[in-house]
Design a protein around this motif. Structure first.
Motif, PDB file in Angstrom:
ATOM      1  N   PHE A 100       0.441   4.041  -0.745  1.00 16.83           N
ATOM      2  CA  PHE A 100       0.599   3.429  -2.062  1.00 16.83           C
ATOM      3  C   PHE A 100       1.218   2.039  -1.933  1.00 16.83           C
ATOM      4  CE2 PHE A 100       3.220   2.776  -5.910  1.00 16.83           C
ATOM      5  CZ  PHE A 100       2.204   2.745  -6.848  1.00 16.83           C
ATOM      6  N   LEU A 101       2.273   1.927  -1.118  1.00 14.83           N
ATOM      7  CA  LEU A 101       2.925   0.635  -0.923  1.00 14.83           C
ATOM      8  C   LEU A 101       2.004  -0.371  -0.235  1.00 14.83           C
ATOM      9  CD1 LEU A 101       6.520   1.795   0.096  1.00 14.83           C
ATOM     10  CD2 LEU A 101       5.769   0.848  -2.098  1.00 14.83           C
ATOM     11  N   ALA A 102       1.170   0.108   0.674  1.00 12.54           N
ATOM     12  CA  ALA A 102       0.208  -0.777   1.333  1.00 12.54           C
ATOM     13  C   ALA A 102      -0.786  -1.333   0.318  1.00 12.54           C
ATOM     14  CB  ALA A 102      -0.521  -0.040   2.452  1.00 12.54           C
ATOM     15  N   GLY A 103      -1.196  -0.503  -0.617  1.00 13.09           N
ATOM     16  CA  GLY A 103      -2.101  -0.952  -1.667  1.00 13.09           C
ATOM     17  C   GLY A 103      -1.476  -2.032  -2.533  1.00 13.09           C
ATOM     18  N   ILE A 104      -0.217  -1.828  -2.869  1.00 11.21           N
ATOM     19  CA  ILE A 104       0.498  -2.829  -3.660  1.00 11.21           C
ATOM     20  C   ILE A 104       0.648  -4.119  -2.867  1.00 11.21           C
ATOM     21  CG2 ILE A 104       2.737  -3.410  -4.691  1.00 11.21           C
ATOM     22  CD1 ILE A 104       2.958  -0.457  -5.486  1.00 11.21           C
ATOM     23  N   GLY A 105       0.978  -3.987  -1.591  1.00  8.10           N
ATOM     24  CA  GLY A 105       1.130  -5.164  -0.738  1.00  8.10           C
ATOM     25  C   GLY A 105      -0.157  -5.952  -0.613  1.00  8.10           C
ATOM     26  N   SER A 106      -1.265  -5.245  -0.466  1.00 10.91           N
ATOM     27  CA  SER A 106      -2.550  -5.954  -0.338  1.00 10.91           C
ATOM     28  C   SER A 106      -2.922  -6.645  -1.642  1.00 10.91           C
ATOM     29  CB  SER A 106      -3.652  -5.008   0.119  1.00 10.91           C
ATOM     30  OG  SER A 106      -3.908  -4.026  -0.850  1.00 10.91           O
ATOM     31  N   ALA A 107      -2.583  -6.028  -2.774  1.00  8.85           N
ATOM     32  CA  ALA A 107      -2.849  -6.670  -4.065  1.00  8.85           C
ATOM     33  C   ALA A 107      -2.011  -7.939  -4.211  1.00  8.85           C
ATOM     34  CB  ALA A 107      -2.559  -5.704  -5.207  1.00  8.85           C
ATOM     35  N   ALA A 108      -0.750  -7.868  -3.804  1.00  6.58           N
ATOM     36  CA  ALA A 108       0.122  -9.041  -3.883  1.00  6.58           C
ATOM     37  C   ALA A 108      -0.385 -10.144  -2.959  1.00  6.58           C
ATOM     38  CB  ALA A 108       1.548  -8.652  -3.525  1.00  6.58           C
ATOM     39  N   TYR A 109      -0.820  -9.775  -1.770  1.00  3.06           N
ATOM     40  CA  TYR A 109      -1.344 -10.751  -0.807  1.00  3.06           C
ATOM     41  C   TYR A 109      -2.596 -11.423  -1.362  1.00  3.06           C
ATOM     42  CZ  TYR A 109      -3.171 -12.687   3.549  1.00  3.06           C
ATOM     43  OH  TYR A 109      -3.655 -13.523   4.500  1.00  3.06           O
ATOM     44  N   THR A 110      -3.476 -10.643  -1.955  1.00  2.00           N
ATOM     45  CA  THR A 110      -4.699 -11.180  -2.546  1.00  2.00           C
ATOM     46  C   THR A 110      -4.365 -12.149  -3.673  1.00  2.00           C
ATOM     47  OG1 THR A 110      -5.898  -9.163  -1.990  1.00  2.00           O
ATOM     48  CG2 THR A 110      -6.870 -10.556  -3.688  1.00  2.00           C
ATOM     49  N   TYR A 111      -3.387 -11.779  -4.494  1.00  2.00           N
ATOM     50  CA  TYR A 111      -2.969 -12.654  -5.594  1.00  2.00           C
ATOM     51  C   TYR A 111      -2.441 -13.980  -5.047  1.00  2.00           C
ATOM     52  CZ  TYR A 111      -0.197 -14.585  -9.377  1.00  2.00           C
ATOM     53  OH  TYR A 111       0.325 -15.428 -10.301  1.00  2.00           O
ATOM     54  N   GLU A 112      -1.614 -13.904  -4.011  1.00  2.00           N
ATOM     55  CA  GLU A 112      -1.055 -15.124  -3.418  1.00  2.00           C
ATOM     56  C   GLU A 112      -2.171 -16.022  -2.875  1.00  2.00           C
ATOM     57  OE1 GLU A 112       1.905 -14.163  -0.479  1.00  2.00           O
ATOM     58  OE2 GLU A 112       3.058 -12.991  -1.909  1.00  2.00           O
ATOM     59  N   LYS A 113      -3.121 -15.422  -2.166  1.00  2.00           N
ATOM     60  CA  LYS A 113      -4.223 -16.204  -1.598  1.00  2.00           C
ATOM     61  C   LYS A 113      -5.077 -16.832  -2.704  1.00  2.00           C
ATOM     62  CE  LYS A 113      -3.713 -15.978   2.787  1.00  2.00           C
ATOM     63  NZ  LYS A 113      -3.537 -17.184   3.576  1.00  2.00           N
ATOM     64  N   ALA A 114      -5.352 -16.082  -3.754  1.00  2.62           N
ATOM     65  CA  ALA A 114      -6.154 -16.613  -4.864  1.00  2.62           C
ATOM     66  C   ALA A 114      -5.408 -17.755  -5.549  1.00  2.62           C
ATOM     67  CB  ALA A 114      -6.477 -15.496  -5.852  1.00  2.62           C
TER      68      ALA A 114
END
Length: 100
Positions: free
Chosen positions: A9-23
């Protein structure tokens, strides 16, 4: 098992945050290069924020009961099931020793 689900679950949140930062960085870069106006960049950034909020609002944290329900659906053995099997195995081992 609970820790693995929590980590997933935390990995999913982390990947979403990373994607947001990159976008966000991509939008900023496009504005800097003049491919987007500042207003368009702001609009895209706001839309991105809304989309992330909408997506994260869809997911609620799993409760202990949710995890137990999921594991039951997957037909995993519980601690009680394994304990019962161990007890039965011990009885069978004792019977085999008595016969030998």
């Amino acid at each position: 098992m609970v820790n693995e689900l929590k980590n997933l679950f935390l990995a999913g949140i982390g990947s979403a945050a990373y994607t947001y930062e990159k976008a966000s960085k991509l939008i900023d870069d496009m504005v800097a290069k003049g491919k987007l106006t500042i207003d368009e960049g702001k609009d895209l950034s706001e839309e991105l924020k809304r989309n992330v909020k909408d997506k994260t609002a869809q997911y609620k944290p799993l409760t202990k009961e949710d995890i137990i329900s999921i594991l039951k659906e997957m037909d995993y053995a519980s601690k009680t099931d394994i304990s019962i099997i161990n007890q039965r195995l011990s009885v069978l081992e004792e019977k085999m020793k008595d016969k030998a």
